[in-house]
Design a protein around this motif. Structure first.
Motif, short mmCIF file in Angstrom:
data_model
loop_
_atom_site.label_atom_id
_atom_site.label_comp_id
_atom_site.label_asym_id
_atom_site.label_seq_id
_atom_site.Cartn_x
_atom_site.Cartn_y
_atom_site.Cartn_z
N LYS A 117 0.85 -1.18 0.00
CA LYS A 117 0.00 0.00 0.00
C LYS A 117 0.88 1.22 0.00
CE LYS A 117 -0.58 0.53 4.96
NZ LYS A 117 -1.55 0.71 6.05
N ALA A 118 0.34 2.33 -0.44
CA ALA A 118 1.13 3.54 -0.54
C ALA A 118 1.37 4.14 0.84
CB ALA A 118 0.44 4.56 -1.44
N ILE A 119 2.52 4.77 1.01
CA ILE A 119 2.79 5.52 2.23
C ILE A 119 2.08 6.86 2.11
CG2 ILE A 119 4.60 6.68 3.55
CD1 ILE A 119 6.48 4.47 2.83
N THR A 120 1.29 7.19 3.12
CA THR A 120 0.54 8.44 3.09
C THR A 120 1.50 9.62 3.23
OG1 THR A 120 -1.34 7.36 4.14
CG2 THR A 120 -1.32 9.77 4.16
N PRO A 121 1.63 10.45 2.19
CA PRO A 121 2.58 11.57 2.28
C PRO A 121 2.04 12.71 3.13
CG PRO A 121 1.43 11.63 0.18
CD PRO A 121 0.96 10.38 0.89
N ILE A 122 2.95 13.46 3.70
CA ILE A 122 2.60 14.59 4.55
C ILE A 122 2.09 15.74 3.71
CG2 ILE A 122 3.56 16.35 6.10
CD1 ILE A 122 5.61 14.17 6.95
N GLN A 123 0.99 16.34 4.14
CA GLN A 123 0.50 17.58 3.55
C GLN A 123 0.80 18.70 4.54
OE1 GLN A 123 -0.86 17.76 0.42
NE2 GLN A 123 -0.38 15.58 0.26
N ARG A 124 1.73 19.56 4.20
CA ARG A 124 2.16 20.60 5.13
C ARG A 124 1.24 21.80 5.01
NH1 ARG A 124 7.30 19.57 7.32
NH2 ARG A 124 8.13 17.60 6.55
N LYS A 125 0.02 21.60 5.55
CA LYS A 125 -0.99 22.65 5.51
C LYS A 125 -1.63 22.78 6.87
CE LYS A 125 -2.16 21.79 0.64
NZ LYS A 125 -3.25 21.43 -0.30
N GLY A 126 -1.99 24.00 7.25
CA GLY A 126 -2.64 24.21 8.53
C GLY A 126 -1.69 23.87 9.67
N PHE A 127 -2.26 23.46 10.79
CA PHE A 127 -1.49 23.01 11.95
C PHE A 127 -1.28 21.51 11.79
CE2 PHE A 127 -1.73 22.39 16.88
CZ PHE A 127 -0.40 22.03 16.89
N PHE A 128 -0.04 21.08 11.56
CA PHE A 128 0.21 19.65 11.36
C PHE A 128 1.29 19.17 12.32
CE2 PHE A 128 2.99 21.89 8.44
CZ PHE A 128 4.19 21.21 8.48
N VAL A 129 1.22 17.87 12.63
CA VAL A 129 2.12 17.22 13.59
C VAL A 129 2.73 16.01 12.92
CG1 VAL A 129 2.25 15.98 15.79
CG2 VAL A 129 0.81 18.03 15.58
#
Length: 215
Positions: free
Chosen positions: A187-199
Motif C-alpha cells: 500500500k502507498a505511504i501516506t505523504p505529509i501535507q504541510r498545511k494548517g497546523f500539522f504534527v
C-alpha cells in the motif's frame, strides 16, 4: 533425572510462554502550527512510559512557533521525545504493511526512500537517518515494515490541544532476517501535507531474537 530400570517414573511438564518487553525507541514529535501557539501534548502508550525529554508530567505544555521551535519552561527544543515499554508486537503486524527488504550496504538508501515517500523535510530526515542508519548498518540484512497513522495509534494514543488539522505518525518495525527479492509495496505511504497546523511523529524498533526488543 534419576531413572531406574524396571521402575515406573511419572513426570509433570509445564510449558509457559512470555513476551520480551519492547522499548519504544526514540519516537519524536514535531509540531508545526500556522501561528505561534500554546499547546498541550499527551502520549498514552499501551505500556509504561520509560523516558521522556523534556520532563513529562502527564503532558507537555508549552509554546511552539511555525518553524517548529518548542519552548517549555524557558528551554527550547526541536521536538518532544518519549520512550515506553510495550509487551507484544504481534497485534501490530499486518500483511497490509508497506514492507522493504534491505542490506547493510543499502540501508541508508532505503531509509532515504522511506523518508522521501513519507515527505519528511531535510531536518526531520537527518534526525531519522542519523539515529536509525548506524543501527541498520550493523545488520547484514533486514525487513522493514512501516506502520502509519491509525496503526501507530494501536501502539500509543496521542492527544494534542489545540487539535491539529493533520497528524502523521510513522513507525518502523525492523526485523533482522535474510533479504528477499524486492517486492511491490502493499500500500502507498501516506505523504505529509504541510498545511494548517500539522504534527509529525516517527519512531521504530529492531525486533531482537534473544534479548529485550528495542523499539
Amino acid at each position: 533425572l534419576d531413572i531406574k530400570d524396571q521402575f515406573i517414573n511419572t513426570y509433570s511438564i509445564r510449558f509457559e510462554s512470555s513476551e520480551f518487553p519492547v522499548v519504544v525507541d526514540k519516537p519524536v514529535i514535531y509540531l508545526y502550527p500556522e501561528n505561534e501557539t500554546q499547546f498541550s501534548v499527551t502520549v498514552l502508550p499501551k505500556g509504561k512510559m520509560a523516558f521522556t525529554y523534556p520532563t513529562y508530567n502527564g503532558s507537555w505544555n508549552g509554546n511552539v512557533l511555525p518553524n517548529g521551535e518548542i519552548t517549555i519552561e524557558n528551554e527550547k527544543f526541536n521536538y518532544l521525545f518519549w520512550e515506553a515499554t510495550y509487551s507484544n508486537l504481534k497485534e501490530l503486524q499486518s500483511s497490509t504493511m508497506t514492507t522493504f527488504y534491505t542490506t547493510s550496504e543499502k540501508s541508508l538508501q532505503t531509509l532515504e526512500n522511506i523518508c522521501d515517500y513519507f515527505g519528511l523535510n531535510s531536518l526531520e530526515k537527518a534526525d531519522l537517518i542519523t539515529y536509525w542508519g548506524p543501527q541498520l548498518q550493523q545488520l547484514s540484512s533486514a525487513k522493514i515494515s512501516v506502520l502509519m497513522n491509525e496503526e501507530v495509534d494501536r501502539l500509543a494514543g496521542l492527544t494534542i490541544s489545540p487539535e491539529p488539522d493533520h497528524v502523521y505518525r510513522l513507525f518502523l518495525l525492523i526485523n533482522p532476517e535474510p533479504v528477499l527479492e524486492d517486492i511491490p509495496l502493499q500500500k502507498a505511504i501516506t505523504p505529509i501535507q504541510r498545511k494548517g497546523f500539522f504534527v509529525i511523529e516517527w519512531g521504530g524498533t529492531i525486533i531482537g531474537n534473544n534479548d529485550a526488543v528495542k523499539l
